[in-house]
Design an enzyme around this catalytic site. Structure first.
Site, PDB file in Angstrom:
ATOM      1  CB  THR A  69      -1.161  -0.098   1.116  1.00 21.51           C
ATOM      2  OG1 THR A  69      -1.914   1.109   1.030  1.00 21.51           O
ATOM      3  CG2 THR A  69      -0.400  -0.082   2.655  1.00 21.51           C
ATOM      4  CE  LYS A  73      -2.082   0.873  -3.551  1.00 23.59           C
ATOM      5  NZ  LYS A  73      -3.151   1.178  -3.910  1.00 23.59           N
ATOM      6  N   GLY A 133     -11.344  12.707 -11.072  1.00 20.27           N
ATOM      7  CA  GLY A 133     -10.029  12.577 -10.726  1.00 20.27           C
ATOM      8  C   GLY A 133      -8.832  11.646 -11.298  1.00 20.27           C
ATOM      9  N   GLY A 135      -5.475  10.380 -10.213  1.00 17.21           N
ATOM     10  CA  GLY A 135      -4.673  10.110  -9.314  1.00 17.21           C
ATOM     11  C   GLY A 135      -4.177   8.763  -9.305  1.00 17.21           C
ATOM     12  CG  LEU A 225     -12.564   5.017  -5.721  1.00 17.68           C
ATOM     13  CD1 LEU A 225     -11.214   4.872  -6.339  1.00 17.68           C
ATOM     14  CD2 LEU A 225     -13.577   3.857  -6.015  1.00 17.68           C
TER      15      LEU A 225
HETATM   16  P1  NAP Z   1      -4.112  10.801  -5.236  1.00 17.59           P
HETATM   17  O1  NAP Z   1      -3.231   9.986  -6.041  1.00 17.59           O
HETATM   18  O2  NAP Z   1      -3.409  11.830  -4.405  1.00 17.59           O
HETATM   19  O3  NAP Z   1      -5.081  11.468  -6.327  1.00 17.59           O
HETATM   20  C1  NAP Z   1      -6.117  12.450  -5.845  1.00 17.59           C
HETATM   21  C2  NAP Z   1      -7.153  13.130  -6.983  1.00 17.59           C
HETATM   22  O4  NAP Z   1      -7.987  13.809  -6.250  1.00 17.59           O
HETATM   23  C3  NAP Z   1      -6.188  13.879  -7.913  1.00 17.59           C
HETATM   24  O5  NAP Z   1      -6.865  13.479  -9.009  1.00 17.59           O
HETATM   25  C4  NAP Z   1      -6.519  15.366  -7.320  1.00 17.59           C
HETATM   26  O6  NAP Z   1      -6.723  16.144  -8.575  1.00 17.59           O
HETATM   27  C5  NAP Z   1      -7.846  15.149  -6.633  1.00 17.59           C
HETATM   28  N1  NAP Z   1      -8.182  15.984  -5.803  1.00 17.59           N
HETATM   29  C6  NAP Z   1      -7.764  16.174  -4.514  1.00 17.59           C
HETATM   30  N2  NAP Z   1      -8.286  17.038  -3.755  1.00 17.59           N
HETATM   31  C7  NAP Z   1      -9.404  17.533  -4.675  1.00 17.59           C
HETATM   32  C8  NAP Z   1     -10.299  18.640  -4.555  1.00 17.59           C
HETATM   33  N3  NAP Z   1     -10.434  19.336  -3.350  1.00 17.59           N
HETATM   34  N4  NAP Z   1     -11.131  18.916  -5.490  1.00 17.59           N
HETATM   35  C9  NAP Z   1     -11.070  18.137  -6.716  1.00 17.59           C
HETATM   36  N5  NAP Z   1     -10.300  17.179  -6.987  1.00 17.59           N
HETATM   37  C10 NAP Z   1      -9.398  16.894  -6.008  1.00 17.59           C
HETATM   38  O7  NAP Z   1      -5.166   9.930  -4.286  1.00 17.59           O
HETATM   39  P2  NAP Z   1      -5.457   8.426  -4.499  1.00 17.59           P
HETATM   40  O8  NAP Z   1      -4.371   7.578  -3.958  1.00 17.59           O
HETATM   41  O9  NAP Z   1      -5.739   8.120  -6.208  1.00 17.59           O
HETATM   42  O10 NAP Z   1      -6.843   8.099  -3.527  1.00 17.59           O
HETATM   43  C11 NAP Z   1      -7.888   8.869  -4.240  1.00 17.59           C
HETATM   44  C12 NAP Z   1      -9.309   8.486  -3.094  1.00 17.59           C
HETATM   45  O11 NAP Z   1      -9.411   7.029  -3.578  1.00 17.59           O
HETATM   46  C13 NAP Z   1      -9.083   8.728  -1.480  1.00 17.59           C
HETATM   47  O12 NAP Z   1     -10.297   9.210  -0.904  1.00 17.59           O
HETATM   48  C14 NAP Z   1      -8.818   7.348  -1.156  1.00 17.59           C
HETATM   49  O13 NAP Z   1      -8.905   7.044  -0.008  1.00 17.59           O
HETATM   50  C15 NAP Z   1      -9.449   6.405  -2.234  1.00 17.59           C
HETATM   51  N6  NAP Z   1      -9.281   5.041  -2.154  1.00 17.59           N
HETATM   52  C16 NAP Z   1      -9.883   4.056  -1.765  1.00 17.59           C
HETATM   53  C17 NAP Z   1      -9.490   2.782  -1.774  1.00 17.59           C
HETATM   54  C18 NAP Z   1     -10.428   1.747  -1.305  1.00 17.59           C
HETATM   55  O14 NAP Z   1     -10.052   0.308  -1.411  1.00 17.59           O
HETATM   56  N7  NAP Z   1     -11.880   1.948  -1.436  1.00 17.59           N
HETATM   57  C19 NAP Z   1      -8.220   2.498  -2.408  1.00 17.59           C
HETATM   58  C20 NAP Z   1      -7.398   3.400  -3.029  1.00 17.59           C
HETATM   59  C21 NAP Z   1      -7.663   4.724  -2.790  1.00 17.59           C
HETATM   60  P3  NAP Z   1      -5.538  17.170  -9.004  1.00 17.59           P
HETATM   61  O15 NAP Z   1      -4.813  16.497  -9.876  1.00 17.59           O
HETATM   62  O16 NAP Z   1      -6.017  18.462  -9.668  1.00 17.59           O
HETATM   63  O17 NAP Z   1      -4.634  17.523  -7.555  1.00 17.59           O
END
Ligand code: NAP
Length: 281
Positions: A69, A73, A133, A135, A225
């Site tokens: 995690t 990753k 999103g 990310g 998510l």
């Molecule tokens: P990440 O790589 O940091 O990506 C975050 C994304 O969200 C980026 O596209 C960012 O846009 C956007 N973002 C952040 N703050 C924002 C805001 N205030 N308004 C609009 N867009 C915003 O994060 P990640 O690892 O992909 O994780 C994202 C989410 O998925 C989290 O909530 C995490 O808990 C969840 N998740 C859940 C699981 C599960 O098993 N359920 C697994 C993995 C992740 P910019 O590019 O413009 O900054």
């Protein structure tokens, strides 16, 4: 009855940093107990400088495999012997299987989301899907869902959405390239909408939804998510307009279940895994 740890116990686990709040040990050990198999799942807080030793050590100790995690990753990949095609394309590994002294990397995040969605939608094919999103989580989910569906990726930073959609279109050799845009997208034609941003995640739960959903298609399915809270603001908004909703527990459990099957060859009971963590959130 749980099988006691003995000299035949097979080891699996999780590496990451931090890992204190991870639900993976709870849900994997619940599945192990339910199946009465001689496995145990442990969590290890590991720093980046020790990743190579972790892979060597896991092989030496005859681990069956481990989950990976945040934040490892991507960096774990350079220490693995083989990487599955999907994980290679996604560019990240969340599951390592140790087999015949080799460490093989997989990514089960995207397939986890697909399976969670299919619980509600049936087989996912030719759907119009909006991913919000771009990310790390979006990468895995978008690659998987783009194989058989029409995807649009939107992001606060539009350039990132453009880069990801172009990369996926190229790697999957898509005849119809993925669309991309900003958060001002018109949502009325999407069958499925997935929030992959952390907007609404604990502790910042009292915020506006990442995009408004008032003109959502009838019968649309909306997924977030996020699993803490169990009903984030985006899903509350979606329910207001009659959409079916799915929270992040589905992804968490299904990505874990696919990893479990990779290590053990056995399909765990999804309900047992879900039940084990719901009361802890
Ligand atoms: P990440 O790589 O940091 O990506 C975050 C994304 O969200 C980026 O596209 C960012 O846009 C956007 N973002 C952040 N703050 C924002 C805001 N205030 N308004 C609009 N867009 C915003 O994060 P990640 O690892 O992909 O994780 C994202 C989410 O998925 C989290 O909530 C995490 O808990 C969840 N998740 C859940 C699981 C599960 O098993 N359920 C697994 C993995 C992740 P910019 O590019 O413009 O900054």
């Amino acid at each position: 009855m749980i099988i006691l740890i003995d000299s035949k116990t097979k080891l699996v686990g999780l590496i990451g940093h931090p890992i204190d709040h991870s639900f993976s040990p709870i849900m994997h050990n619940a599945a192990i107990k339910d199946l009465k198999i001689n496995y145990r799942y442990f969590a290890f807080d590991v720093s980046e400088k020790n990743l190579k030793d972790v892979v060597t050590g896991a092989k030496a100790l005859n681990f069956r495999g481990f989950n990976v995690t945040i934040p490892h990753k991507v960096n774990i990949m350079k220490y693995l012997d083989e990487i599955d095609c999907d994980a290679e394309v996604i560019g990240a590994v969340n599951t390592v299987k140790i087999e015949n002294g080799k460490a093989i990397g997989y990514n089960t995040d995207g397939i986890g989301v697909k399976k969670a969605l299919e619980e509600k939608t049936g087989i996912l094919i030719n759907k119009n899907i909006l991913i919000i999103g771009s990310g790390g989580a979006s990468r895995a989910v978008s690659f998987e869902l783009a194989k058989d569906n029409n995807l649009t990726i939107v992001n606060r930073n539009i350039e990132k959405a453009e880069n990801l959609s172009k990369e996926i279109s190229k790697k999957l050799k898509k005849e119809n390239p993925l669309n991309y845009g900003g958060l001002d997208i018109n949502i009325e034609n999407f069958d499925i909408i997935i929030n992959t941003t952390p907007v609404g995640m604990y502790p910042n739960t009292e915020v506006d939804p990442v995009i408004p959903l008032h003109n959502i298609k009838k019968d649309a399915v909306v997924m977030d998510l996020i699993y803490n809270p169990l009903e984030p603001v985006f899903l509350k908004e979606a329910k207001k307009y009659g959409a079916k909703t799915i929270n992040g527990i589905g992804m968490l459990v299904y990505q874990g279940a696919v990893s479990f099957e990779i290590w053990t060859g056995i399909k765990p009971d999804i309900f047992v895994m879900k039940k084990s963590i719901i009361s802890k959130i």
